[in-house]
Scaffold this motif. Sequence first.
Motif, PDB file in Angstrom:
ATOM      1  N   SER A 238     -16.521  25.008  48.966  1.00 18.68           N
ATOM      2  CA  SER A 238     -15.955  24.600  47.666  1.00 18.68           C
ATOM      3  C   SER A 238     -14.431  24.673  47.597  1.00 18.68           C
ATOM      4  O   SER A 238     -13.852  24.233  46.598  1.00 18.68           O
ATOM      5  CB  SER A 238     -16.527  25.474  46.544  1.00 18.68           C
ATOM      6  N   THR A 279     -16.966  19.773  45.424  1.00 16.40           N
ATOM      7  CA  THR A 279     -17.447  20.628  46.502  1.00 16.40           C
ATOM      8  C   THR A 279     -18.205  19.823  47.553  1.00 16.40           C
ATOM      9  O   THR A 279     -18.501  18.633  47.377  1.00 16.40           O
ATOM     10  CB  THR A 279     -18.399  21.709  45.957  1.00 16.40           C
ATOM     11  N   ALA A 283     -22.877  23.296  48.572  1.00 19.70           N
ATOM     12  CA  ALA A 283     -22.553  24.180  47.447  1.00 19.70           C
ATOM     13  C   ALA A 283     -23.538  24.017  46.299  1.00 19.70           C
ATOM     14  O   ALA A 283     -23.740  24.956  45.508  1.00 19.70           O
ATOM     15  CB  ALA A 283     -21.133  23.914  46.966  1.00 19.70           C
TER      16      ALA A 283
END
Length: 414
Positions: A238, A279, A283
């Motif tokens: 991220s 991201t 994630a």
Amino acid sequence: MSELTRNPSKVKHDAGMNPVAVISRNTTAFYLLDPQVYEALLAALAEKRATPVALANPAVQNVEKLINDNSMTFGNLLPKMLQNEQSRVNRGELAEKALRITYYRIEKFVLPFFKDMQIGNIQIDSLQAFVNLLNEEKLGGVSIGQYLVIVRKVLKYAHSMRFIDALPQFPTVEAKRTSRGGFTLPEYHQLLKMSWRMRGVSFKQRAHYINLRTEGIDEDYLVITSEMRWLIGFMVNSFVRPSDLRLMQHKHVEIVERDNTYLRLSLPETKKHDKPIVTMRCAVGIYRRLQRDAKARGFGSPDDYVFLPQFTNRVYALRVMGFLFNWLMEEIDIKQGPHGIGRSLYSLRHTAITFRLLYGEGIDVLTLARNARTSVEMIERHYASTLNGEMNVDLIQSKRRRKPGKKDQLKLAL
């Protein structure tokens, strides 16, 4: 001060046209000037001390002598500089954390060295002596430069108030910056495996052979949970900073499922960056596990924090995260990078960015920088500084594809 409050008329009478310094606890609190003196001083300063009539006024000469009095000490002026810094924090120009670090540095080295030194006597020789002291304390060039910034701010304030005529020359310190360093792919996998293997283990069980200081953290909270594995994976997928983990609430996270699946992180502004972060796909799965775990423990509402939501003191929460991560690195013996550079929780962000540079197909550095809330310059200076040609040998040895001929173009058209 007490004399002024008891009989202000007598003080004014005795002073006449002369300035009066009002002293409280052995420190000059402020100066009293006769209105005529004040007007004359303003006229002199407005004309940049070029008017002979104004300068000939005895009262102005007394004030000028007081203003240029070199007996004012560094310690006298330091509180005013800090007050100015607090005003910057209140206006949002300076982070509160930065001011706390300033206070720490002042108490550690600045005040003990400069406190009683007369402001007019601080010249390059005394500044060089201060640098030599910091060298003896094994501080690096960057840290020494940051200490000198504090000293410079006090002297700039003294100059603005005309306690000194000019700023002294400062010694040159080479500030060699070193990147924190990320993790290699095998090291990243080691962290994931160790964090999962150690879930449920309390620090108290390992404290007899792990040499780490708890720094005031309650050891009852120092237990490796499955959340640590998710935290590691989330950061690497991220691009967020550790400070983002401290502030991130569920209302800041949005799952987007279109042609690409990702999280949109609309986090509070950090380092003058406020754009959303996109991201990696992994994630999303990590966040869903965090959500399920949070709801099982009575958390997970929009205003709850994503990581360690049980801690309302978020500075304390981040300290716990940092300690647990250091513990994991010590278990694997990867606390130091290959060039002796120490690693921390921030190294996971470094890893996220370097992985994109290494494994992203034709990654656009400008897009990466904006998505990671940083600059291209920072990417090149810190994150890309640890890369070498051998890491991307495929790209080094790659060849351009030949341009399609007329027959190929016809096939493409068909």
